[in-house]
Design a protein around this motif. Structure first.
Motif, PDB file in Angstrom:
ATOM      1  N   ALA A   1       0.833  -1.203   0.000  1.00 57.04           N
ATOM      2  CA  ALA A   1       0.000   0.000   0.000  1.00 57.04           C
ATOM      3  C   ALA A   1       0.869   1.256   0.000  1.00 57.04           C
ATOM      4  O   ALA A   1       0.597   2.217  -0.735  1.00 57.04           O
ATOM      5  CB  ALA A   1      -0.938  -0.003   1.204  1.00 57.04           C
ATOM      6  N   ILE A   2       1.926   1.246   0.793  1.00 58.40           N
ATOM      7  CA  ILE A   2       2.835   2.397   0.842  1.00 58.40           C
ATOM      8  C   ILE A   2       3.526   2.578  -0.511  1.00 58.40           C
ATOM      9  O   ILE A   2       3.654   3.699  -1.005  1.00 58.40           O
ATOM     10  CB  ILE A   2       3.865   2.222   1.977  1.00 58.40           C
ATOM     11  N   MET A   3       3.948   1.470  -1.117  1.00 59.90           N
ATOM     12  CA  MET A   3       4.615   1.564  -2.415  1.00 59.90           C
ATOM     13  C   MET A   3       3.681   2.114  -3.486  1.00 59.90           C
ATOM     14  O   MET A   3       4.110   2.864  -4.361  1.00 59.90           O
ATOM     15  CB  MET A   3       5.169   0.199  -2.834  1.00 59.90           C
ATOM     16  N   ARG A   4       2.400   1.762  -3.421  1.00 59.41           N
ATOM     17  CA  ARG A   4       1.435   2.301  -4.383  1.00 59.41           C
ATOM     18  C   ARG A   4       1.245   3.796  -4.164  1.00 59.41           C
ATOM     19  O   ARG A   4       1.221   4.574  -5.107  1.00 59.41           O
ATOM     20  CB  ARG A   4       0.098   1.586  -4.263  1.00 59.41           C
ATOM     21  N   GLN A   5       1.123   4.210  -2.897  1.00 52.98           N
ATOM     22  CA  GLN A   5       0.875   5.615  -2.579  1.00 52.98           C
ATOM     23  C   GLN A   5       2.069   6.493  -2.929  1.00 52.98           C
ATOM     24  O   GLN A   5       1.903   7.621  -3.388  1.00 52.98           O
ATOM     25  CB  GLN A   5       0.562   5.784  -1.091  1.00 52.98           C
ATOM     26  N   ASP A   6       3.267   5.992  -2.692  1.00 54.71           N
ATOM     27  CA  ASP A   6       4.475   6.790  -2.874  1.00 54.71           C
ATOM     28  C   ASP A   6       5.297   6.330  -4.071  1.00 54.71           C
ATOM     29  O   ASP A   6       6.522   6.429  -4.069  1.00 54.71           O
ATOM     30  CB  ASP A   6       5.325   6.740  -1.600  1.00 54.71           C
ATOM     31  N   ARG A   7       4.631   5.873  -5.112  1.00 55.92           N
ATOM     32  CA  ARG A   7       5.313   5.340  -6.289  1.00 55.92           C
ATOM     33  C   ARG A   7       6.297   6.348  -6.903  1.00 55.92           C
ATOM     34  O   ARG A   7       7.438   6.017  -7.187  1.00 55.92           O
ATOM     35  CB  ARG A   7       4.280   4.906  -7.322  1.00 55.92           C
ATOM     36  N   ASP A   8       5.860   7.596  -7.052  1.00 55.21           N
ATOM     37  CA  ASP A   8       6.729   8.610  -7.661  1.00 55.21           C
ATOM     38  C   ASP A   8       7.952   8.891  -6.815  1.00 55.21           C
ATOM     39  O   ASP A   8       9.066   8.999  -7.323  1.00 55.21           O
ATOM     40  CB  ASP A   8       5.951   9.914  -7.926  1.00 55.21           C
ATOM     41  N   LEU A   9       7.748   8.993  -5.509  1.00 56.39           N
ATOM     42  CA  LEU A   9       8.858   9.244  -4.588  1.00 56.39           C
ATOM     43  C   LEU A   9       9.860   8.080  -4.629  1.00 56.39           C
ATOM     44  O   LEU A   9      11.076   8.294  -4.714  1.00 56.39           O
ATOM     45  CB  LEU A   9       8.344   9.451  -3.165  1.00 56.39           C
ATOM     46  N   LEU A  10       9.367   6.868  -4.600  1.00 56.39           N
ATOM     47  CA  LEU A  10      10.255   5.698  -4.621  1.00 56.39           C
ATOM     48  C   LEU A  10      11.009   5.615  -5.956  1.00 56.39           C
ATOM     49  O   LEU A  10      12.175   5.246  -5.983  1.00 56.39           O
ATOM     50  CB  LEU A  10       9.451   4.419  -4.372  1.00 56.39           C
ATOM     51  N   HIS A  11      10.352   5.982  -7.036  1.00 60.67           N
ATOM     52  CA  HIS A  11      11.013   5.980  -8.336  1.00 60.67           C
ATOM     53  C   HIS A  11      12.170   6.996  -8.351  1.00 60.67           C
ATOM     54  O   HIS A  11      13.248   6.709  -8.829  1.00 60.67           O
ATOM     55  CB  HIS A  11      10.002   6.297  -9.454  1.00 60.67           C
ATOM     56  N   THR A  12      11.918   8.179  -7.801  1.00 56.25           N
ATOM     57  CA  THR A  12      12.952   9.215  -7.735  1.00 56.25           C
ATOM     58  C   THR A  12      14.123   8.752  -6.870  1.00 56.25           C
ATOM     59  O   THR A  12      15.289   8.931  -7.231  1.00 56.25           O
ATOM     60  CB  THR A  12      12.369  10.530  -7.176  1.00 56.25           C
TER      61      THR A  12
END
Length: 75
Positions: free
Chosen positions: A61-72
């Motif tokens: 759920a966290i990875m879905r919500q913060d997908r852009d941040l994790l990608h950066t």
């Protein structure tokens, strides 16, 4: 249904899982199994860790919500 006999194992008690049960649970010597309580008050023996499953769902759920941040951060 399989009947298991409780026996003494050192200073504790335990039971032996027959080959049929270990095959169905997909476990082998050294693996962990979990005894969980079902909503109706009965118990269930399972090869998966329900706490780990809960943690994995939260992480997804966290990875879905913060997908852009994790990608950066991955760059």
């Amino acid at each position: 249904m399989l009947a298991l006999k409780v026996t003494t194992v050192g200073a504790s008690v335990g039971f032996i899982l027959p080959k049929e049960a270990t095959a169905r649970l997909k476990v082998q010597k050294g693996d962990k199994v979990y005894l969980t309580e079902a909503p109706d008050g009965s118990y269930r023996l399972t090869a998966y860790n329900p706490d780990f499953e809960r943690q994995l769902r939260l992480a997804e759920a966290i990875m879905r919500q913060d997908r852009d941040l994790l990608h950066t951060l991955a760059q």
